[in-house]
Design an enzyme around this catalytic site. Structure first.
Site, PDB file in Angstrom:
ATOM      1  N   LYS A 114     -56.723  24.371  -3.323  1.00 33.00           N
ATOM      2  CA  LYS A 114     -56.021  25.308  -4.204  1.00 33.00           C
ATOM      3  C   LYS A 114     -56.984  26.110  -5.064  1.00 33.00           C
ATOM      4  O   LYS A 114     -56.733  27.267  -5.365  1.00 33.00           O
ATOM      5  CB  LYS A 114     -55.022  24.570  -5.099  1.00 33.00           C
ATOM      6  CG  LYS A 114     -53.766  24.147  -4.369  1.00 33.00           C
ATOM      7  CD  LYS A 114     -52.645  23.879  -5.357  1.00 33.00           C
ATOM      8  CE  LYS A 114     -51.391  23.405  -4.631  1.00 33.00           C
ATOM      9  NZ  LYS A 114     -50.365  22.915  -5.576  1.00 33.00           N
ATOM     10  N   LYS A 207     -47.945  24.293   9.392  1.00 34.80           N
ATOM     11  CA  LYS A 207     -46.737  23.809   8.713  1.00 34.80           C
ATOM     12  C   LYS A 207     -45.829  24.966   8.315  1.00 34.80           C
ATOM     13  O   LYS A 207     -46.316  26.026   7.932  1.00 34.80           O
ATOM     14  CB  LYS A 207     -47.152  23.064   7.432  1.00 34.80           C
ATOM     15  CG  LYS A 207     -46.910  21.577   7.498  1.00 34.80           C
ATOM     16  CD  LYS A 207     -47.416  20.890   6.255  1.00 34.80           C
ATOM     17  CE  LYS A 207     -46.344  20.769   5.186  1.00 34.80           C
ATOM     18  NZ  LYS A 207     -46.735  19.820   4.116  1.00 34.80           N
ATOM     19  N   LYS A 210     -43.593  28.304   2.531  1.00 34.72           N
ATOM     20  CA  LYS A 210     -43.037  29.448   1.823  1.00 34.72           C
ATOM     21  C   LYS A 210     -44.083  30.539   1.621  1.00 34.72           C
ATOM     22  O   LYS A 210     -43.741  31.682   1.356  1.00 34.72           O
ATOM     23  CB  LYS A 210     -42.458  29.007   0.486  1.00 34.72           C
ATOM     24  CG  LYS A 210     -43.510  28.529  -0.519  1.00 34.72           C
ATOM     25  CD  LYS A 210     -42.910  28.422  -1.885  1.00 34.72           C
ATOM     26  CE  LYS A 210     -43.743  27.727  -2.923  1.00 34.72           C
ATOM     27  NZ  LYS A 210     -45.183  27.762  -2.904  1.00 34.72           N
TER      28      LYS A 210
END
Ligand code: TRP
Length: 345
Positions: A114, A207, A210
């Site tokens: 991240k 995966k 969103k």
């Protein structure tokens, strides 16, 4: 001491929930509420470890709550609440900031992902994120945590924190009446479910997410029936018919993903689905898949929309959840203060 079985999990308040969230997490949570005491938390304090638009965050907290209720989470059976409304989470997280070691956090792969290249510019909150997650769980002395595969490392950290706390304060813990010296349990991850990993409709190796720029890659809870059907029609496949056995999925991640989704949505296992569709063309299978996906997601989406139209109701559910969550967390936090040597309020 044997710890009472208690389930805890958290979901980030992001606007758009999709089929991957539903089959990967929500279904498990909903199933567990019939067998255990369950506590489910909308983790807004985790969300703000990266900047959020305040108006969107507010809407997302209520939106996620509505979506979970729509999917079958019963706020009477389970405790459903919002993290920042229960101050014990932030309080215990601070104590854990002082228990966890820098070296432990430096190993967290999610932070590395991240934060990316510009680590100096990541928030301190993003770095300490796993300590807050440990506090979420241990503020209730929860024993079981249904999470996705990607959260396993954070769960291990929570176990390490629990153990170090128990060790560091053993004498005091025993003096408080815990003869075996264990104040916190070692929470176990629960990674189950028929389709824990739902992959992108455009790329069976990624995966469903969103953040994928292509909306065709996922089925959103807010998609209407036509959109769901169109996305499944456009889903990537290969020219071969469906295999008759699971071994036939080798090198065919898209086929495996679609069959896995169908199995999960219909409550079957993969061999059962292949028993029915093995040898058939994708065009036929996709029609059947579109039908079950439209039914499930359409129903949840419509119900979520209906609930979202009444923020007063959502807020009253969260207020009730806060009250019940605090009834458990406040006495535990008081004991933590006694153990550490802080004075109770
Ligand atoms: N980090 C989890 C995720 O991104 C969300 C989360 C926060 C959580 N606190 C938790 C999950 C406590 C389980 C238990 O999915």
């Amino acid at each position: 001491m044997a710890f009472k079985t208690r389930v805890f999990s958290g979901m980030q308040p992001t606007g758009s929930l999709h089929l991957g969230n539903y089959l990967g997490a929500m279904v498990n949570w909903i199933r567990m509420q019939d067998e255990h005491e369950c506590i489910y938390c909308v983790v807004d304090l985790h969300a703000i470890t990266v900047w959020q638009d305040p108006a969107e965050l507010r809407a997302a907290i209520r939106g996620v709550t509505a979506a979970y209720i729509a999917a079958g989470l019963d706020p009477k059976k389970s405790i459903l609440f919002n993290q920042s409304q229960v101050p014990e989470h932030a309080e215990l997280a601070w104590v854990f900031n002082c228990v966890a070691r820098l070296g432990w956090l430096n190993r967290m792969t999610q932070f590395k992902e991240k934060a990316g290249k510009d680590r100096e510019n990541a928030s301190v909150g993003l770095y300490a994120y796993p300590n807050l997650m440990a506090a979420d769980i241990l503020a209730y002395r929860a024993t079981h945590v249904p999470v996705g595969e990607d959260q396993k490392q954070h769960l291990e950290l929570a176990r390490d924190i629990a153990q170090k706390f128990n060790n560091d304060f053993r004498k005091e813990i025993v003096a408080q009446g815990y003869a075996d010296g264990n104040f916190f349990p070692q929470p176990d991850p629960v990674i189950t479910g028929p389709a824990t990993r739902v992959m992108s409709l455009r790329d069976g190796t990624k995966k469903m997410s969103k953040s994928d720029p292509s909306d065709l890659s996922r089925i959103n809870i807010t998609d209407d029936a036509d959109t769901v059907a169109r996305k499944i029609q456009k889903a990537k496949t290969d020219p071969e018919p469906l295999p008759s056995e699971q071994a036939g999925f080798a090198g065919r991640p898209e086929a495996e993903n679609l069959v896995g989704i169908y199995a999960a949505l219909t409550g079957q296992n993969v061999p059962q689905v292949l028993g029915e569709f093995g040898g058939q063309q994708f065009s036929i299978f996709k029609k059947a898949l579109a039908e079950v996906a439209t039914q499930t997601m359409g129903r949840i989406g419509a119900e979520a929309k209906r609930l979202s139209a009444d923020p007063g109701y959502i807020d009253s559910v969260l207020a009730d959840g806060t009250r019940r969550a605090r009834a458990i967390a406040t006495p535990i936090m008081d004991e933590v203060k006694d153990i550490v040597g802080l004075l109770r309020a």
